[in-house]
Scaffold this motif. Structure first.
Motif, mmCIF file in Angstrom:
data_model
loop_
_atom_site.group_PDB
_atom_site.id
_atom_site.type_symbol
_atom_site.label_atom_id
_atom_site.label_comp_id
_atom_site.label_asym_id
_atom_site.label_seq_id
_atom_site.Cartn_x
_atom_site.Cartn_y
_atom_site.Cartn_z
ATOM 1 N N SER A 57 0.819 -1.379 0.001
ATOM 2 C CA SER A 57 0.006 0.066 -0.081
ATOM 3 C C SER A 57 0.705 1.257 0.097
ATOM 4 C CB SER A 57 -0.974 0.216 1.167
ATOM 5 O OG SER A 57 -1.844 -1.224 1.157
ATOM 6 N N HIS A 58 1.952 1.152 0.557
ATOM 7 C CA HIS A 58 2.983 2.534 0.619
ATOM 8 C C HIS A 58 3.266 2.331 -0.710
ATOM 9 C CE1 HIS A 58 5.702 5.130 2.147
ATOM 10 N NE2 HIS A 58 6.862 4.622 1.801
ATOM 11 N N SER A 59 4.034 1.555 -1.351
ATOM 12 C CA SER A 59 4.918 1.609 -2.429
ATOM 13 C C SER A 59 3.924 1.691 -3.576
ATOM 14 C CB SER A 59 5.601 0.319 -2.667
ATOM 15 O OG SER A 59 6.644 0.247 -1.711
ATOM 16 N N PHE A 60 2.594 1.053 -3.691
ATOM 17 C CA PHE A 60 1.528 1.074 -4.725
ATOM 18 C C PHE A 60 0.525 1.435 -4.337
ATOM 19 C CE2 PHE A 60 5.132 -1.854 -6.005
ATOM 20 C CZ PHE A 60 5.535 -1.258 -7.116
ATOM 21 N N PRO A 61 0.205 2.626 -3.897
ATOM 22 C CA PRO A 61 -1.359 2.958 -3.329
ATOM 23 C C PRO A 61 -2.353 2.636 -4.197
ATOM 24 C CG PRO A 61 0.131 4.880 -3.503
ATOM 25 C CD PRO A 61 0.895 3.686 -4.117
ATOM 26 N N ASN A 62 -3.594 2.494 -3.577
ATOM 27 C CA ASN A 62 -4.748 2.412 -4.271
ATOM 28 C C ASN A 62 -4.707 1.255 -5.683
ATOM 29 O OD1 ASN A 62 -7.435 2.776 -4.679
ATOM 30 N ND2 ASN A 62 -7.142 4.319 -6.238
ATOM 31 N N TYR A 63 -3.992 0.096 -5.425
ATOM 32 C CA TYR A 63 -3.846 -1.053 -6.125
ATOM 33 C C TYR A 63 -2.780 -0.752 -7.355
ATOM 34 C CZ TYR A 63 -7.897 -2.140 -3.506
ATOM 35 O OH TYR A 63 -9.041 -2.285 -2.569
ATOM 36 N N LEU A 65 -2.631 1.597 -9.450
ATOM 37 C CA LEU A 65 -3.388 1.970 -10.611
ATOM 38 C C LEU A 65 -2.339 3.144 -11.418
ATOM 39 C CD1 LEU A 65 -6.948 2.302 -9.462
ATOM 40 C CD2 LEU A 65 -5.642 0.346 -10.562
ATOM 41 N N SER A 66 -1.869 3.960 -10.636
ATOM 42 C CA SER A 66 -1.017 5.006 -11.449
ATOM 43 C C SER A 66 0.250 4.376 -11.670
ATOM 44 C CB SER A 66 -0.887 6.126 -10.024
ATOM 45 O OG SER A 66 -0.165 5.804 -9.204
ATOM 46 N N HIS A 67 0.583 3.331 -11.513
ATOM 47 C CA HIS A 67 1.809 2.516 -11.564
ATOM 48 C C HIS A 67 1.637 1.574 -12.857
ATOM 49 C CE1 HIS A 67 3.179 4.324 -7.701
ATOM 50 N NE2 HIS A 67 4.492 4.404 -8.111
ATOM 51 N N GLY A 68 0.619 1.490 -13.220
ATOM 52 C CA GLY A 68 0.270 0.552 -14.312
ATOM 53 C C GLY A 68 -0.184 -0.975 -14.007
ATOM 54 N N GLY A 164 -10.441 6.234 -8.433
ATOM 55 C CA GLY A 164 -9.158 6.469 -8.548
ATOM 56 C C GLY A 164 -8.353 7.216 -7.262
ATOM 57 N N TRP A 165 -9.398 7.359 -6.295
ATOM 58 C CA TRP A 165 -8.621 7.704 -5.166
ATOM 59 C C TRP A 165 -9.243 7.112 -3.782
ATOM 60 C CZ3 TRP A 165 -12.368 10.928 -7.815
ATOM 61 C CH2 TRP A 165 -11.611 12.042 -8.896
ATOM 62 N N PRO A 166 -8.171 6.641 -3.109
ATOM 63 C CA PRO A 166 -8.722 5.961 -1.515
ATOM 64 C C PRO A 166 -9.154 7.357 -0.732
ATOM 65 C CG PRO A 166 -6.372 6.078 -1.835
ATOM 66 C CD PRO A 166 -6.818 6.914 -3.034
ATOM 67 N N LYS A 167 -10.069 6.596 -0.079
ATOM 68 C CA LYS A 167 -10.111 7.625 1.337
ATOM 69 C C LYS A 167 -8.947 7.290 2.091
ATOM 70 C CE LYS A 167 -13.143 4.432 2.962
ATOM 71 N NZ LYS A 167 -14.256 3.943 3.466
ATOM 72 N N PRO A 168 -8.562 8.645 2.892
ATOM 73 C CA PRO A 168 -9.347 9.710 3.105
ATOM 74 C C PRO A 168 -9.347 10.940 2.059
ATOM 75 C CG PRO A 168 -7.400 10.146 4.241
ATOM 76 C CD PRO A 168 -7.347 8.441 3.697
ATOM 77 N N ASP A 169 -8.994 10.688 0.873
ATOM 78 C CA ASP A 169 -8.733 11.504 -0.311
ATOM 79 C C ASP A 169 -9.968 12.242 -0.367
ATOM 80 O OD1 ASP A 169 -8.502 12.837 -2.880
ATOM 81 O OD2 ASP A 169 -6.719 12.055 -2.915
ATOM 82 N N PRO A 170 -10.132 13.552 -0.342
ATOM 83 C CA PRO A 170 -11.344 14.229 -0.251
ATOM 84 C C PRO A 170 -12.122 14.069 -1.711
ATOM 85 C CG PRO A 170 -9.560 16.132 -0.381
ATOM 86 C CD PRO A 170 -8.960 14.606 0.004
ATOM 87 N N ARG A 171 -11.227 13.768 -2.618
ATOM 88 C CA ARG A 171 -11.930 13.629 -3.963
ATOM 89 C C ARG A 171 -13.011 12.273 -4.247
ATOM 90 N NH1 ARG A 171 -6.318 14.146 -7.455
ATOM 91 N NH2 ARG A 171 -5.613 12.948 -5.355
#
Length: 251
Positions: A57-63, A65-68, A164-171
């Motif tokens: 989760s630290h290296s590749f947050p939210n599955y 996704l932003s790392h492909g 595309g964003w995990p909690k607690p991201d406001p988006r």
């Protein structure tokens, strides 16, 4: 004269708020390993999972996704690393176990609905509340909720993978409000994590309630969350909503 607050949208966390695993994770992993000829202690797998999940989760947050990455590959990597940390060095032997676990955790039978969850959701619907899910989960959640008979209660299910964003991201909370066509002042969120489910929604102007269960409160929670926002069980939600709606907005 102040207007009476009326909550119109209630959003929900899922894991450990509405659902939990039917068996401890270490036991699930050990059982599948045994079926593939590997004997590993459940406690070692439980500890390994916590370490692997935290690192991934630290290296590749939210599955990732932003790392492909896909959420599927992300979870396979977590399982491989879990077994490695538990002392199993043969990644080739673990690969089919990882695939089986991914499938098993997609099945509703791996999960159970927490006491009071279905009754509370039904009562919320009877009150005319709109309900939605905001969960740090992957694409499997819709099927799990459907299989357990809970999907019908929700107007939408918003996962961190889809948003595309995990909690607690406001988006992710803002996206839920957009989906529901609601302003934050008439929305409340319910969940069991202080940062993700209590502070997160409040950062965008929503209300929130924290499900804590019967265990002793963490000092941070005890000192910073008003008692009327704390739910020892889901049965306390509707009285807490009544209390909130009886207050003056902005106070």
């Amino acid at each position: 004269m102040a207007h009476r607050l009326q909550i119109r949208l209630l959003t929900w966390d899922v894991k450990d708020t509405l659902l939990r695993l039917r068996h401890p994770l270490g036991e699930e992993y050990a059982t599948k390993a045994r079926a593939h000829g590997l004997e590993v202690e459940p406690s070692a797998l439980e500890q390994g999972f916590r370490q692997a999940y935290r690192a991934q989760s630290h290296s590749f947050p939210n599955y990732g996704l932003s790392h492909g990455l896909t959420s599927h590959q992300w979870w396979l990597d977590v399982v491989l690393q879990t077994f490695h940390l538990a002392g199993v060095q043969d990644a080739q032997a673990v690969a089919p176990i990882a695939e089986q676990l991914y499938k098993d955790f997609s099945h509703p039978c791996t999960w159970q609905v927490l006491d009071g969850a279905e009754d509370t959701l039904r009562e919320c619907r009877t009150r005319g509340l709109r309900l939605g899910v905001i969960s740090n989960f992957d694409r499997r959640l819709e099927g799990i909720l459907g299989g357990l008979g809970l999907r019908e209660h929700f107007d939408f299910v918003l996962t961190s993978e889809a948003a595309g964003w995990p909690k607690p991201d406001p988006r992710i909370f803002q996206e839920a409000l957009r989906l529901a066509h609601m302003e934050p002042v008439v929305a409340a969120h319910v969940g069991d994590n202080y940062l993700c489910d209590y502070q997160g929604p409040r950062a965008v102007g929503m209300h929130s309630f924290l499900v804590v269960g019967p265990q002793a409160l963490d000092p941070v929670v005890r000192d910073s969350v008003p008692k009327e926002h704390i739910l020892p069980s889901l049965a306390h939600l509707l009285p807490a909503l009544d209390c909130l709606e009886g207050s003056t907005p902005g106070l």
